[in-house]
Each structure stands twice: as C-alpha cells, then as structure tokens.
Scaffold this active site. Structure first.
Site, PDB file in Angstrom:
ATOM      1  N   HIS A  40     -25.857  31.620  11.086  1.00  0.00           N
ATOM      2  CA  HIS A  40     -26.146  31.240  12.473  1.00  0.00           C
ATOM      3  C   HIS A  40     -27.034  32.263  13.167  1.00  0.00           C
ATOM      4  CE1 HIS A  40     -22.379  28.440  12.749  1.00  0.00           C
ATOM      5  NE2 HIS A  40     -23.351  27.923  12.041  1.00  0.00           N
ATOM      6  N   SER A  89     -12.386  28.192  12.943  1.00  0.00           N
ATOM      7  CA  SER A  89     -11.579  27.031  13.376  1.00  0.00           C
ATOM      8  C   SER A  89     -11.901  25.786  12.577  1.00  0.00           C
ATOM      9  CB  SER A  89     -11.845  26.758  14.869  1.00  0.00           C
ATOM     10  OG  SER A  89     -13.236  26.476  15.041  1.00  0.00           O
TER      11      SER A  89
HETATM   12  N1  APR Z   1      -7.185  36.993  13.054  1.00  0.00           N
HETATM   13  C1  APR Z   1      -7.473  35.864  12.354  1.00  0.00           C
HETATM   14  N2  APR Z   1      -7.930  34.718  12.934  1.00  0.00           N
HETATM   15  C2  APR Z   1      -8.119  34.744  14.265  1.00  0.00           C
HETATM   16  C3  APR Z   1      -7.845  35.885  15.056  1.00  0.00           C
HETATM   17  C4  APR Z   1      -7.365  37.038  14.396  1.00  0.00           C
HETATM   18  N3  APR Z   1      -7.082  38.167  15.064  1.00  0.00           N
HETATM   19  N4  APR Z   1      -8.122  35.570  16.365  1.00  0.00           N
HETATM   20  C5  APR Z   1      -8.552  34.288  16.367  1.00  0.00           C
HETATM   21  N5  APR Z   1      -8.537  33.786  15.109  1.00  0.00           N
HETATM   22  C6  APR Z   1      -8.918  32.438  14.677  1.00  0.00           C
HETATM   23  C7  APR Z   1      -8.586  31.351  15.677  1.00  0.00           C
HETATM   24  O1  APR Z   1      -7.263  30.861  15.455  1.00  0.00           O
HETATM   25  C8  APR Z   1      -9.654  30.291  15.344  1.00  0.00           C
HETATM   26  O2  APR Z   1      -9.178  29.392  14.352  1.00  0.00           O
HETATM   27  O3  APR Z   1     -10.322  32.431  14.553  1.00  0.00           O
HETATM   28  C9  APR Z   1     -10.818  31.099  14.780  1.00  0.00           C
HETATM   29  C10 APR Z   1     -11.992  31.186  15.727  1.00  0.00           C
HETATM   30  O4  APR Z   1     -12.503  29.881  15.900  1.00  0.00           O
HETATM   31  P1  APR Z   1     -13.785  29.673  16.841  1.00  0.00           P
HETATM   32  O5  APR Z   1     -13.567  30.387  18.131  1.00  0.00           O
HETATM   33  O6  APR Z   1     -14.058  28.208  16.843  1.00  0.00           O
HETATM   34  O7  APR Z   1     -14.947  30.459  16.098  1.00  0.00           O
HETATM   35  P2  APR Z   1     -15.765  29.972  14.823  1.00  0.00           P
HETATM   36  O8  APR Z   1     -14.907  29.172  13.906  1.00  0.00           O
HETATM   37  O9  APR Z   1     -16.428  31.183  14.272  1.00  0.00           O
HETATM   38  O10 APR Z   1     -16.881  29.009  15.468  1.00  0.00           O
HETATM   39  C11 APR Z   1     -17.833  28.471  14.566  1.00  0.00           C
HETATM   40  O11 APR Z   1     -19.038  27.532  16.428  1.00  0.00           O
HETATM   41  O12 APR Z   1     -19.788  27.720  18.577  1.00  0.00           O
HETATM   42  C12 APR Z   1     -20.158  27.802  17.252  1.00  0.00           C
HETATM   43  O13 APR Z   1     -21.933  29.081  16.446  1.00  0.00           O
HETATM   44  C13 APR Z   1     -20.632  29.191  16.925  1.00  0.00           C
HETATM   45  O14 APR Z   1     -20.417  30.362  14.834  1.00  0.00           O
HETATM   46  C14 APR Z   1     -19.689  29.655  15.829  1.00  0.00           C
HETATM   47  C15 APR Z   1     -19.145  28.353  15.283  1.00  0.00           C
END
Ligand code: APR
Length: 231
Positions: free
Chosen positions: A105, A174
C-alpha cells in the site's frame, strides 16, 4: 518451508500507531473517502497532505516493537524462503531490520511526482507547493500511498509467492480490504498451512486453518520461536 507473512496495522498498534478500524482507529475519526482516494486528493489536496504529513511526522516518535523484531528473526532463519508483505505504510518493519519487504500500500516516507513519475524518499511535509527533486515541477507531488480504488504495488510478486508457499501467516489485520483479505484463500488453494495471529477474531478468521489471538508483542515472538524450533 516457504513462508509468506502479511501484516496490517495491528502489528504497529503497540508501537503507538493507530489502526484503522478499531474504535480509536483512523477511520473512526476521519472519512476514508475524504482522505484516501484519488478523488479526495483532487478535490482537496491540502487536506489530504495534512493528514499524511501528520502521520509521517508521527513516525519520528515511535519505534519497532517485539513483533516486528520477531519477524526479523524469522527472516534470518528462513532466508530466501521468507517474504514479508505489509499493508502498513509506516517504516517500522525496515527499522526493525526486515529486508525482503513489500509495501503493497506504499510508504509514508516516499513522495511520488505525477509529472515525471519518479519516487523519492521523503521525511518532511508535502504540499501543493512542493517541487519535485527530479523535474522541478511544483504542485504534482503526492503521498506515495495506494488509495482506495488504486492497484496495490508488486501484486505479481506477491501472487507468485502465495502460489508456492507452505505457510501463510496473517498478523494484525482485520481482513476487511481486498486484495490482501483474499491472500489466505490463494495460499490455501496452493496447499499452504494458514494461521491468523490477531488481537481478536478478524472478518476472515474462519478462512484460516489455525489462529492465535492476543497482543502481537506476545503472540508473534512466541509463534516465531515455535517455528524456528520446529525440527
Ligand atoms: N495485536 C494484534 N492485533 C491487533 C492489535 C495488537 N496489539 N491491535 C489491533 N489489532 C488488530 C485488530 O483487532 C484488527 O483486526 O489489528 C487489526 C487492524 O485492522 P485494521 O484497523 O482494519 O487495519 P488493517 O487490517 O491493516 O487495514 C487494512 O485498510 O484502510 C485500509 O490501507 C488501509 O492498509 C489498510 C487496510
């Protein structure tokens, strides 16, 4: 054993960087349609630059955590049979020492000139006045971030690695955004073992053979030690 690891914002959460979809996440405070699309940038470049400038500046105040460092150990143990794909645009994996790393990304610390199509490592703010170091033109530098509706980087390389991996590990994501959310299916269809390491069940937990739930700084080092210790 060939390993592909996919990380998301959750691996950087304990370093102090907000995730996107947690209750205190970026998309809980801001509308991604107004900040993370080409249309948003065309409509209000100053607003979009301000959002990414703040996130880029925050990188100076955070450091990699034990989960990032555990993946460096895993890469050292498996060498060329290891590929780390991250959805994250922070620089914590490379600062921890990860080498074979794909930022699908993009990166906060990169700027992209739309006039001459060059990319430049970038630590400072970007604005509509920023001149391109290569062609000198102003007003056409943008964050080197893959926005919604744009094609992620190095997908051919990622898909090739997924097609021949034996183990696919998703960490701190997520499973809400494609194509990354579909990587587990591709790996499983290639016969790989799949595991999710996440704070809590994600949208895609049921697609994995196995899962470990807990904080990344605890469960990732433990799982890496298990993998390295496997006969
Ligand atoms: N340890 C492990 N997992 C964690 C922790 C932690 N301390 N804190 C949060 N999480 C988990 C949450 O439960 C969630 O499932 O990390 C995940 C974060 O999910 P998102 O906020 O949706 O982030 P991500 O999956 O990286 O998003 C994917 O979406 O908006 C776009 O481009 C953006 O790269 C991003 C993509």
């Amino acid at each position: 054993m060939k390993i592909v690891v996919l990380t998301g914002a959750g691996i950087s959460a304990e370093s102090g960087l907000a995730t996107f979809r947690d209750p205190d996440g970026a998309w809980a405070k801001h509308d991604p349609q107004k900040l993370a699309t080409p249309e948003a940038f065309a409509a209000d470049p100053a607003l979009v630059h301000a959002f990414y400038n703040a996130r880029r500046a925050q990188l100076r105040d955070v450091a990699p955590n034990e989960a990032h460092q555990a993946l460096v150990r895993l890469e050292a143990a498996f060498g060329r049979d290891f590929l780390l794909v991250t959805q994250n645009v922070d620089d914590l994996h490379e600062r921890a020492g990860s080498k074979d790393l794909v930022h699908m990304h993009g990166r906060l610390r990169s700027a992209w000139c739309r006039a001459c199509d060059t990319r430049h490592d970038w630590d400072d703010d970007l604005s509509t006045e920023t001149a391109c170091p290569a062609c000198g033109k102003t007003g056409l530098m943008r964050p080197d971030i893959v926005w919604f509706g744009e094609m992620p980087y190095r997908m051919d390389e990622i898909l090739r690695a997924l097609d021949c991996c034996d183990l696919f590990i998703a960490i701190g994501t997520s499973g809400a955004v494609y194509p990354a959310a579909g990587f587990v299916d591709i790996a499983a269809n290639a016969g790989a073992e799949t595991i999710e390491l996440n704070l809590q069940p994600s949208d895609g937990t049921a697609l994995f053979n196995d899962y470990r739930h807990g904080a990344a700084t605890r469960i990732v080092p433990a799982f890496v030690d298990e993998l390295i210790g496997r006969p």
